[in-house]
Design a protein around this motif. Structure first.
Motif, PDB file in Angstrom:
ATOM      1  N   ILE A 236     -86.399 -20.614 -14.885  1.00  0.00           N
ATOM      2  CA  ILE A 236     -86.122 -21.494 -16.022  1.00  0.00           C
ATOM      3  C   ILE A 236     -85.670 -20.665 -17.222  1.00  0.00           C
ATOM      4  CG2 ILE A 236     -87.697 -23.312 -15.290  1.00  0.00           C
ATOM      5  CD1 ILE A 236     -89.789 -22.205 -17.195  1.00  0.00           C
ATOM      6  N   HIS A 237     -85.159 -21.339 -18.254  1.00  0.00           N
ATOM      7  CA  HIS A 237     -84.623 -20.641 -19.422  1.00  0.00           C
ATOM      8  C   HIS A 237     -85.711 -20.001 -20.280  1.00  0.00           C
ATOM      9  CE1 HIS A 237     -81.152 -23.196 -18.393  1.00  0.00           C
ATOM     10  NE2 HIS A 237     -80.419 -22.308 -19.043  1.00  0.00           N
ATOM     11  N   ASN A 238     -86.851 -20.684 -20.438  1.00  0.00           N
ATOM     12  CA  ASN A 238     -87.922 -20.165 -21.289  1.00  0.00           C
ATOM     13  C   ASN A 238     -88.631 -19.014 -20.590  1.00  0.00           C
ATOM     14  OD1 ASN A 238     -90.514 -19.817 -22.643  1.00  0.00           O
ATOM     15  ND2 ASN A 238     -90.086 -21.736 -23.676  1.00  0.00           N
ATOM     16  N   GLY A 239     -88.401 -17.805 -21.081  1.00  0.00           N
ATOM     17  CA  GLY A 239     -88.957 -16.614 -20.441  1.00  0.00           C
ATOM     18  C   GLY A 239     -90.466 -16.541 -20.485  1.00  0.00           C
ATOM     19  N   ILE A 282     -84.367   0.451 -30.922  1.00  0.00           N
ATOM     20  CA  ILE A 282     -85.292   0.060 -29.853  1.00  0.00           C
ATOM     21  C   ILE A 282     -86.217  -1.047 -30.354  1.00  0.00           C
ATOM     22  CG2 ILE A 282     -87.267   0.835 -28.462  1.00  0.00           C
ATOM     23  CD1 ILE A 282     -85.888   3.566 -28.246  1.00  0.00           C
ATOM     24  N   SER A 283     -86.695  -0.896 -31.582  1.00  0.00           N
ATOM     25  CA  SER A 283     -87.528  -1.920 -32.192  1.00  0.00           C
ATOM     26  C   SER A 283     -86.774  -3.241 -32.309  1.00  0.00           C
ATOM     27  CB  SER A 283     -87.990  -1.459 -33.576  1.00  0.00           C
ATOM     28  OG  SER A 283     -88.785  -2.440 -34.196  1.00  0.00           O
ATOM     29  N   GLY A 284     -85.499  -3.159 -32.660  1.00  0.00           N
ATOM     30  CA  GLY A 284     -84.656  -4.347 -32.762  1.00  0.00           C
ATOM     31  C   GLY A 284     -84.481  -5.036 -31.418  1.00  0.00           C
ATOM     32  N   ILE A 285     -84.356  -4.254 -30.355  1.00  0.00           N
ATOM     33  CA  ILE A 285     -84.231  -4.828 -29.012  1.00  0.00           C
ATOM     34  C   ILE A 285     -85.498  -5.581 -28.638  1.00  0.00           C
ATOM     35  CG2 ILE A 285     -84.078  -4.243 -26.545  1.00  0.00           C
ATOM     36  CD1 ILE A 285     -82.054  -2.085 -27.291  1.00  0.00           C
ATOM     37  N   ALA A 286     -86.653  -5.070 -29.067  1.00  0.00           N
ATOM     38  CA  ALA A 286     -87.916  -5.765 -28.812  1.00  0.00           C
ATOM     39  C   ALA A 286     -87.908  -7.147 -29.458  1.00  0.00           C
ATOM     40  CB  ALA A 286     -89.085  -4.942 -29.339  1.00  0.00           C
ATOM     41  N   ILE A 287     -87.460  -7.223 -30.714  1.00  0.00           N
ATOM     42  CA  ILE A 287     -87.393  -8.503 -31.415  1.00  0.00           C
ATOM     43  C   ILE A 287     -86.331  -9.393 -30.781  1.00  0.00           C
ATOM     44  CG2 ILE A 287     -86.998  -9.618 -33.649  1.00  0.00           C
ATOM     45  CD1 ILE A 287     -87.899  -7.004 -34.954  1.00  0.00           C
ATOM     46  N   PHE A 288     -85.236  -8.772 -30.338  1.00  0.00           N
ATOM     47  CA  PHE A 288     -84.181  -9.489 -29.617  1.00  0.00           C
ATOM     48  C   PHE A 288     -84.759 -10.172 -28.378  1.00  0.00           C
ATOM     49  CE2 PHE A 288     -81.390  -9.087 -25.876  1.00  0.00           C
ATOM     50  CZ  PHE A 288     -80.343  -9.922 -26.238  1.00  0.00           C
ATOM     51  N   TYR A 289     -85.585  -9.450 -27.611  1.00  0.00           N
ATOM     52  CA  TYR A 289     -86.190 -10.026 -26.408  1.00  0.00           C
ATOM     53  C   TYR A 289     -87.250 -11.083 -26.749  1.00  0.00           C
ATOM     54  CZ  TYR A 289     -83.912  -6.872 -23.095  1.00  0.00           C
ATOM     55  OH  TYR A 289     -82.981  -6.219 -22.314  1.00  0.00           O
ATOM     56  N   LEU A 290     -87.964 -10.870 -27.841  1.00  0.00           N
ATOM     57  CA  LEU A 290     -88.916 -11.902 -28.288  1.00  0.00           C
ATOM     58  C   LEU A 290     -88.187 -13.212 -28.569  1.00  0.00           C
ATOM     59  CD1 LEU A 290     -91.263  -9.914 -30.700  1.00  0.00           C
ATOM     60  CD2 LEU A 290     -91.992 -11.145 -28.646  1.00  0.00           C
ATOM     61  N   PHE A 291     -87.001 -13.102 -29.154  1.00  0.00           N
ATOM     62  CA  PHE A 291     -86.189 -14.278 -29.473  1.00  0.00           C
ATOM     63  C   PHE A 291     -85.542 -14.872 -28.222  1.00  0.00           C
ATOM     64  CE2 PHE A 291     -81.685 -15.456 -30.429  1.00  0.00           C
ATOM     65  CZ  PHE A 291     -81.945 -16.732 -30.919  1.00  0.00           C
ATOM     66  N   THR A 292     -84.862 -14.037 -27.420  1.00  0.00           N
ATOM     67  CA  THR A 292     -84.132 -14.558 -26.265  1.00  0.00           C
ATOM     68  C   THR A 292     -85.052 -15.023 -25.138  1.00  0.00           C
ATOM     69  OG1 THR A 292     -83.868 -12.318 -25.329  1.00  0.00           O
ATOM     70  CG2 THR A 292     -82.077 -13.163 -26.726  1.00  0.00           C
ATOM     71  N   PHE A 294     -87.187 -17.177 -25.461  1.00  0.00           N
ATOM     72  CA  PHE A 294     -87.306 -18.623 -25.647  1.00  0.00           C
ATOM     73  C   PHE A 294     -86.150 -19.379 -24.996  1.00  0.00           C
ATOM     74  CE2 PHE A 294     -90.126 -17.744 -29.369  1.00  0.00           C
ATOM     75  CZ  PHE A 294     -91.171 -18.561 -28.985  1.00  0.00           C
ATOM     76  N   ILE A 295     -84.982 -18.732 -24.872  1.00  0.00           N
ATOM     77  CA  ILE A 295     -83.784 -19.494 -24.506  1.00  0.00           C
ATOM     78  C   ILE A 295     -83.042 -19.008 -23.259  1.00  0.00           C
ATOM     79  CG2 ILE A 295     -83.258 -20.494 -26.751  1.00  0.00           C
ATOM     80  CD1 ILE A 295     -81.677 -18.072 -27.451  1.00  0.00           C
ATOM     81  N   ILE A 296     -83.085 -17.703 -22.963  1.00  0.00           N
ATOM     82  CA  ILE A 296     -82.355 -17.208 -21.788  1.00  0.00           C
ATOM     83  C   ILE A 296     -83.192 -16.220 -20.968  1.00  0.00           C
ATOM     84  CG2 ILE A 296     -79.997 -17.600 -22.601  1.00  0.00           C
ATOM     85  CD1 ILE A 296     -79.967 -14.664 -23.548  1.00  0.00           C
ATOM     86  N   ILE A 299     -85.784 -10.446 -21.077  1.00  0.00           N
ATOM     87  CA  ILE A 299     -85.435  -9.301 -20.232  1.00  0.00           C
ATOM     88  C   ILE A 299     -85.286  -9.696 -18.762  1.00  0.00           C
ATOM     89  CG2 ILE A 299     -87.761  -8.509 -19.593  1.00  0.00           C
ATOM     90  CD1 ILE A 299     -86.809  -5.662 -20.353  1.00  0.00           C
ATOM     91  N   PHE A 300     -85.751 -10.905 -18.417  1.00  0.00           N
ATOM     92  CA  PHE A 300     -85.671 -11.368 -17.030  1.00  0.00           C
ATOM     93  C   PHE A 300     -84.383 -12.125 -16.740  1.00  0.00           C
ATOM     94  CE2 PHE A 300     -90.165 -10.891 -18.049  1.00  0.00           C
ATOM     95  CZ  PHE A 300     -90.555 -10.039 -17.034  1.00  0.00           C
ATOM     96  N   ASN A 301     -83.474 -12.153 -17.688  1.00  0.00           N
ATOM     97  CA  ASN A 301     -82.153 -12.741 -17.462  1.00  0.00           C
ATOM     98  C   ASN A 301     -81.390 -11.847 -16.482  1.00  0.00           C
ATOM     99  OD1 ASN A 301     -79.552 -13.732 -17.552  1.00  0.00           O
ATOM    100  ND2 ASN A 301     -79.458 -13.846 -19.780  1.00  0.00           N
ATOM    101  N   PRO A 302     -80.993 -12.375 -15.315  1.00  0.00           N
ATOM    102  CA  PRO A 302     -80.332 -11.527 -14.306  1.00  0.00           C
ATOM    103  C   PRO A 302     -79.006 -10.932 -14.764  1.00  0.00           C
ATOM    104  CG  PRO A 302     -80.212 -13.849 -13.696  1.00  0.00           C
ATOM    105  CD  PRO A 302     -81.158 -13.762 -14.848  1.00  0.00           C
TER     106      PRO A 302
END
Length: 324
Positions: A236-239, A282-292, A294-296, A299-302
């Motif tokens: 599903i979309h919500n990680g 690297i810290s920004g990528i962590a926040i990026f994954y916290l955000f994404t 919810f929607i894609i 980090i588990f987006n293939p």
């Protein structure tokens, strides 16, 4: 991540890693713009859903390339020289815009702010964060004052997607007989069905260790997804709901701890400007994954390529720590 780490370790000139990302982003942008232009010339259709179908819904390699160029324009974290700089910026910006991706816009701001060190909890960061939140609230207040039709084309269609973004993720009480309402809140519905599938087991075990990696989520009806019709889906979309469904409270706790560890890299003090930049990114990528997440699926987006770049940054972090 492992792939990115190993590839970075094999490259002698470490700055070549950043150059490669930028040139690959440029190449993909040219291909993307060519597809869009060909579609517009042959069909004349300027409808966001159709253009995203033709050109793709997002491109995170392009996202990284754009942030690197913007950041490096003022602060020289790495050296890069090429002809036709203005044309390069124009191509990347045009491609970025024509993805009509809400996720890319937000992610661009997150990575930009993080790389400047503004995502650390400081007085300045709190002021900036509060200002951004006020700006978003004002924007949405204005957005909801307009009557934007579903399925609109051009800019109006993109504004509609922005308008429904919060409810798409969090509103679970929807009329499933209404197709437009169902698909506008599909992400939230998927997550709701994941929890309901777990509750159907009538046991606490799924909530502790999850349903298992091979488990399927019961949508409650046969849904037309892509070219198939399915009632039971593996992803599903919500990680967050996805990780919790598969691995329970143990898995989601480990996932959040992993992201927290990445975020805390920005708090590491360093006199090396390149190392400071890498830690912040690297810290920004962590926040990026916290955000994404919810929607894609985060980090588990293939289709995720950010994890490859993250692996490369983790190696560069080790590399510059050794020579610091």
């Amino acid at each position: 991540m492992l792939l990115g780490y190993v590839l970075a370790s094999k490259i002698k000139n470490k700055e070549y890693i950043f150059k490669t990302v930028i040139f690959l982003g440029l190449l993909l942008s040219v291909i993307h713009i060519s597809k869009i232009l060909f579609s517009l010339i042959t069909t004349g259709i300027f409808e966001i859903t159709y253009l995203r179908y033709i050109g793709g819904k997002d491109n995170f390699l392009l996202l990284i390339a754009c942030t690197l160029l913007v950041l490096n324009k003022k602060d020289k974290y790495f050296t890069i020289s090429f002809r036709y700089k203005k044309l390069t910026y124009l191509i990347l910006a045009t491609s970025f815009i024509f993805y009509f991706s809400r996720t890319m816009v937000v992610a661009f701001l997150i990575l930009l702010l993080a790389s400047k060190g503004y995502t650390k909890i400081t007085k300045k960061a709190i002021i900036i964060g509060f200002s951004i939140m006020i700006g978003i609230l004002v924007f949405y207040k204005a957005l909801f004052s307009f009557d934007i039709e579903r399925g609109a084309s051009g800019l109006e269609g993109f504004l509609y997607k922005l308008k429904i973004a919060p409810s798409e993720i969090f509103t679970t009480d929807v009329n499933m007989d209404d197709a437009s309402e169902r698909w506008d809140h599909w992400r939230a519905y998927e997550a709701k069905r994941a929890f309901e599938t777990m509750r159907a087991e009538k046991s606490i075990t799924p909530f502790i260790i999850g349903m298992g990696s091979g488990s399927l989520i019961d949508l409650g009806f046969v849904a037309p997804l892509g070219n198939e019709h399915m009632q039971y889906i593996p992803k599903i979309h919500n990680g967050y709901a996805y990780v919790f469904f598969k691995t329970g409270i143990i898995g989601i706790s480990l996932y959040l701890l992993f992201l927290l560890n990445l975020y805390l890299q920005s708090y590491i003090r360093s006199r090396n400007d390149k190392l400071k930049f890498i830690n912040n990114y690297i810290s920004g990528i962590a926040i990026f994954y916290l955000f994404t997440s919810f929607i894609i699926s985060g980090i588990f987006n293939p289709k995720d390529v950010v994890s490859i770049f993250l692996g490369a940054l983790l190696f560069l972090q080790l590399h510059y720590n050794k020579i610091a």
